[in-house]
Every structure is written in C-alpha cells, then in structure tokens.
Design a protein around this motif. Structure first.
Motif, short mmCIF file in Angstrom:
data_model
loop_
_atom_site.label_atom_id
_atom_site.label_comp_id
_atom_site.label_asym_id
_atom_site.label_seq_id
_atom_site.Cartn_x
_atom_site.Cartn_y
_atom_site.Cartn_z
N PRO A 62 50.07 37.06 36.75
CA PRO A 62 49.90 37.86 35.53
C PRO A 62 48.98 39.07 35.71
CG PRO A 62 48.46 35.97 35.43
CD PRO A 62 49.21 35.85 36.73
N PHE A 63 49.03 39.67 36.88
CA PHE A 63 48.21 40.85 37.13
C PHE A 63 48.87 41.65 38.25
CE2 PHE A 63 46.30 37.01 39.01
CZ PHE A 63 46.56 37.23 40.35
N ARG A 64 48.37 42.85 38.47
CA ARG A 64 48.94 43.73 39.49
C ARG A 64 48.50 43.25 40.87
NH1 ARG A 64 51.35 48.70 39.14
NH2 ARG A 64 51.37 49.98 41.04
N ALA A 65 49.45 42.89 41.70
CA ALA A 65 49.16 42.40 43.06
C ALA A 65 49.37 43.54 44.04
CB ALA A 65 50.07 41.22 43.39
N ASP A 66 48.34 44.32 44.26
CA ASP A 66 48.45 45.52 45.09
C ASP A 66 47.51 45.44 46.28
OD1 ASP A 66 45.99 45.88 43.90
OD2 ASP A 66 46.63 47.55 42.63
N GLU A 67 47.44 46.55 47.03
CA GLU A 67 46.62 46.59 48.22
C GLU A 67 45.13 46.37 47.91
OE1 GLU A 67 49.03 48.70 47.52
OE2 GLU A 67 50.05 49.47 49.33
N LYS A 68 44.69 46.90 46.78
CA LYS A 68 43.28 46.74 46.40
C LYS A 68 42.96 45.26 46.17
CE LYS A 68 39.90 48.29 42.96
NZ LYS A 68 39.70 49.12 41.73
N LEU A 69 43.85 44.55 45.49
CA LEU A 69 43.61 43.13 45.26
C LEU A 69 43.71 42.34 46.57
CD1 LEU A 69 43.08 40.92 43.13
CD2 LEU A 69 45.57 40.61 43.02
N LEU A 70 44.61 42.75 47.44
CA LEU A 70 44.74 42.07 48.73
C LEU A 70 43.46 42.18 49.53
CD1 LEU A 70 46.40 40.58 50.86
CD2 LEU A 70 47.33 42.79 51.58
N GLU A 71 42.85 43.35 49.52
CA GLU A 71 41.58 43.55 50.22
C GLU A 71 40.52 42.62 49.65
OE1 GLU A 71 39.47 44.94 53.13
OE2 GLU A 71 40.96 46.49 52.65
N ARG A 72 40.46 42.52 48.33
CA ARG A 72 39.50 41.63 47.68
C ARG A 72 39.80 40.17 48.01
NH1 ARG A 72 39.71 39.95 41.59
NH2 ARG A 72 37.82 38.69 41.40
N SER A 73 41.09 39.83 48.05
CA SER A 73 41.50 38.47 48.36
C SER A 73 41.02 38.06 49.75
CB SER A 73 43.03 38.34 48.26
OG SER A 73 43.46 37.06 48.61
N ALA A 74 41.18 38.96 50.70
CA ALA A 74 40.76 38.66 52.08
C ALA A 74 39.25 38.57 52.19
CB ALA A 74 41.31 39.73 53.01
N GLU A 75 38.55 39.49 51.56
CA GLU A 75 37.10 39.58 51.71
C GLU A 75 36.37 38.47 50.95
OE1 GLU A 75 33.44 42.76 50.88
OE2 GLU A 75 35.54 43.40 50.74
N GLN A 76 36.77 38.22 49.70
CA GLN A 76 36.02 37.30 48.85
C GLN A 76 36.57 35.87 48.86
OE1 GLN A 76 35.44 38.88 44.89
NE2 GLN A 76 34.93 40.92 45.65
N PHE A 77 37.87 35.72 49.12
CA PHE A 77 38.49 34.40 49.01
C PHE A 77 39.10 33.91 50.32
CE2 PHE A 77 38.34 36.29 44.84
CZ PHE A 77 37.82 35.27 44.05
#
Length: 429
Positions: A368-383
């Motif tokens: 339910p949100f935009r799954a883009d490159e910015k979120l991918l970077e956050r996903s890798a770094e924080q999670f």
C-alpha cells in the motif's frame, strides 16, 4: 581528453530499465549483509568448477563415438566453428524428449545466451522502421532492452492475473495497425513468467495460436522456467502445440545447467522464400546476423553443455531432479513465510496481497505504498532485505508492487528475508 556529450550517445546507454538494474546491483554491493530476495539467479550449491572438465570429456567421447577422428577434436573445440553451433542434434533430441517438440537439428541455432537469441530474432523480423514487437507486460527487461538497442518499439500487452488474454493480444495488434505500424511478433513467457509468475492454461495457449494466425503474428516463446513447476502436471509449450509454424522458441541453459556457460538457443523452423522461389530455414537466414554479432558461440562452452546433455541422455528433466525439488521447496517456503508474517485479517487491513504461482522463481507482492528505488535503499540499510520494484518491468506502472525471488537462497534465509520485509512494511504503512 576527448569529452563526449551523453545526450549524443544512443538512447540505450541511458535506458532507465538498465539504469534501474544497475542501481539494484549497486545497492546490493553497498549492503552485502542484506538478504537478497531480488536476485533471480540459480542457487550456487548446484555448481562445481571440478565438473567442467568432466562434462567436456563426455562431449569429446560423444564426438569420437559418433565417428569423429581424434585429430579433428581440437578444431571442434578450439577453432572458429559453424555459426549456428554444433549442438543442434543434441538440443533437438532434448526438445523431443522433454517437451514433445519435434524439429530438425538444422532449425536450431546455438547462441551466446538467450539474450543474443532475442537480439537476432528482433533484428531479423523487424526490417522496417514501422515494424514493432508486442510484449506481454510486465516484461522481462532483457527483451525490452534488446528492442531499445535495436531501435525497435516494444508495445506492451497488459497481463491479467491468469496471464495474457489472447483477445487483448488481438486488440493491441489491431490498434497498432490502425496507427500505421506493423506488429511482427509477440514476446511472452508462458510458463511461470519473469517477473509475474503467471502461467497460461492449455486452452489459452491454443487460443493464442489461433489469434497469432488471425493477426499474422509470430510468437516468441521464451521458456527458461518450464522445468520448475511445483507439481508434475504437463504444461505443453506453445511450440509443441504449433501446427502452423507460428512459434519461434527461445531456450536457455542458464537455469537448467548453469549461467556461466552463456549458452542459449533458438528454434526457427519457419520457411523463408526468396524472389527466385528458393526455400531456406529462418534459422539459416539469421546466421548472417549472428556471424556479425559473435561469429559463433564458444565451442568450449558448447562442449560443457553438450557433455551435460550426453550424460543425461538428452533429458534435462532427468538431470534437474534435485534442482526441481529445491526450487519447489523454496517457492513453498516463500509463500508459507508470507502467510506467517502477513497473517489475516491484518494483511487485508494493510492492503498487502500476493499471487500464488504454480512454479518458477518469482512471487509478486502488492503493497500500500510506492515501492521505488528510494524505499529499496531504505529497506537494505535499515531492514537488511533487498527486493525488486515491479516498476522496472513496466513502461509505466507497477509502482506499488515488488518482485520476490526464491531461487538464490536456502530456505531459512528466505524465511528470514520475508520476516525483515514484514518489518519494512509495518514501518512504512
């Protein structure tokens, strides 16, 4: 030093899809401890460097048993070879045994990976600036990238949950013609497609062949995942059902053998007639294109794949029993982990859902949100988890979906990756 304006380079240099895939690799490099649910590559545990020499020897033994004298073996492996390759007979036998596809060895071209096969076919078929290729969307980036390099327009045909609808294909073909273009072919992956995981029912495949005849289309059938169903239900290839010569079959040994060999193939048994009435096979005509691309596919690499085929009596289904079991289990683990970490009714309340493919390497999850490159970077770094934005596979779309791959990891790492993904979703919703 000479400076070249990037704007003056071909558009394929700045292809946004290629740039996106490069970005994915860069993120993985920056976060090596992140669990990758993005990589669609085969599992490393099936490969050993020590096997290579044995496969080559098996192929040499096959050549000698077939009557080739020993003094000719070095030339077969170490010299330039026949443009269309030397594995035609083994591949044609493999196709008949595994897929009930009956074709002559002469209709087979061995390519430097399936990617080269795509480029050769598109270049051969699209001879006029108004020629276009239709492509089921979401589409494997290799096809759209090949079209971009060649300057061929790839017109998307939207896919439904159950795969592409033949009537939609006909509708898009008519629309393209009305716009003054000529649709030459439709590219699709009918078995467990990359990226969607969709697989076509047999009735749909038969209707698609009828539509291809009605709309004067060739079908470019790409089948890298057909071996890897979650059951043993037969799924006939389009090529095996084809009685009118509408299907050009694209094959790869990357998943069934190993990617590093870089050996693929195409089957083009269509008849080409010149102005004098002479008749040749399309595979022979396309050899002129291949000769200008790679001259020929590495004979050393062909020997490795040839040895695998010889040792398996030309049945990759037999040779891949362990891989089939591994990938089946991994897909089940991925789906079970999604159920565990996104339970009902919380799943529906969050707006998370996914498909349940009947095989292959990929599952698509809607979020339910935009799954883009910015979120991918956050996903890798924080999670500590990587995935692929589905927008990479659309001309414009897929912005709230991600592709998960189950092929590269062992089951416990898959489950942990999904747990980390659930934490990302909980923190983002």
């Amino acid at each position: 030093m000479v400076e070249i304006a990037r704007a003056e380079l071909h558009v394929s240099v700045s292809d946004p899809v290629a740039s996106s895939m490069n970005f994915l690799n860069e993120v993985a490099g920056r976060h090596p401890r992140a669990i990758s649910l993005a990589a669609g590559r085969p599992y490393d545990g099936f490969y050993s460097v020590d096997d290579i020499a044995g496969y080559q020897q098996s192929y040499v033994d096959y050549l000698l048993a077939g009557g080739l004298s020993w003094d000719r073996v070095p030339g077969m492996l170490l010299q330039y070879g026949r443009t269309n390759g030397q594995l035609g007979e083994l591949i044609s036998r493999m196709l008949e045994i595994d897929e009930n596809i009956v074709v002559s060895p002469e209709s087979v071209m061995v390519t430097a990976g399936c990617q080269e096969a795509m480029i050769i076919v598109l270049r051969a078929l699209c001879s006029d600036p108004d020629d276009v290729v239709l492509a089921v969307e979401p589409c494997y980036v290799g096809l759209t990238g090949a079209a971009r390099i060649l300057g061929v327009d790839a017109v998307p045909v939207p896919e439904s949950i159950g795969g592409v609808d033949p009537e939609t294909v006909a509708e898009v073909a008519r629309r393209v013609r009305a716009a003054g273009k000529r649709p030459r072919a439709l590219y699709l992956v009918p078995n467990f497609s990359n990226p969607s995981g969709a697989s076509l029912p047999t009735a749909t495949r038969r209707r698609l062949l009828d539509v291809a005849a009605e709309q004067d289309l060739l079908l470019l059938e790409d089948d890298p995942y057909g071996l890897f169903g979650t059951d043993d239900e037969p799924r006939p290839t389009l090529k095996s059902l084809d009685t009118g010569g509408r299907v050009i079959y694209l094959g790869s040994f990357a998943k069934s053998c190993f990617p590093g060999a870089r050996v693929g193939f195409l089957v083009a048994d269509q008849i080409v007639v010149d102005r004098a009435g002479r008749r040749t096979l399309l595979a022979d005509e396309m050899s002129a294109i291949k000769s200008m691309l790679t001259v020929n596919t590495s004979p050393i690499a062909q020997a490795v794949i040839g040895g695998i085929l010889v040792e398996s009596d030309c049945s990759l289904r037999t040779a891949n029993r362990d891989k089939i079991a591994f990938y089946r289990n991994n897909l089940r683990v991925l789906l079970a982990s999604l159920d565990e970490h996104f339970p009902q009714p919380d799943r529906d309340e969050r707006g998370v859902r996914w498909n349940v493919p009947g095989g292959g390497f990929f599952v698509v999850v809607d979020v339910p949100f935009r799954a883009d490159e910015k979120l991918l970077e956050r996903s890798a770094e924080q999670f500590g988890v990587l995935w692929t934005p589905m927008s990479f596979f659309y001309a414009d779309g897929g912005h709230q979906s991600i592709r998960l791959s189950c092929s590269y990891l062992e089951a416990d790492r898959l489950a942990e990756g999904v747990r980390r993904l659930s934490q990302l979703v909980a923190a983002t919703v």
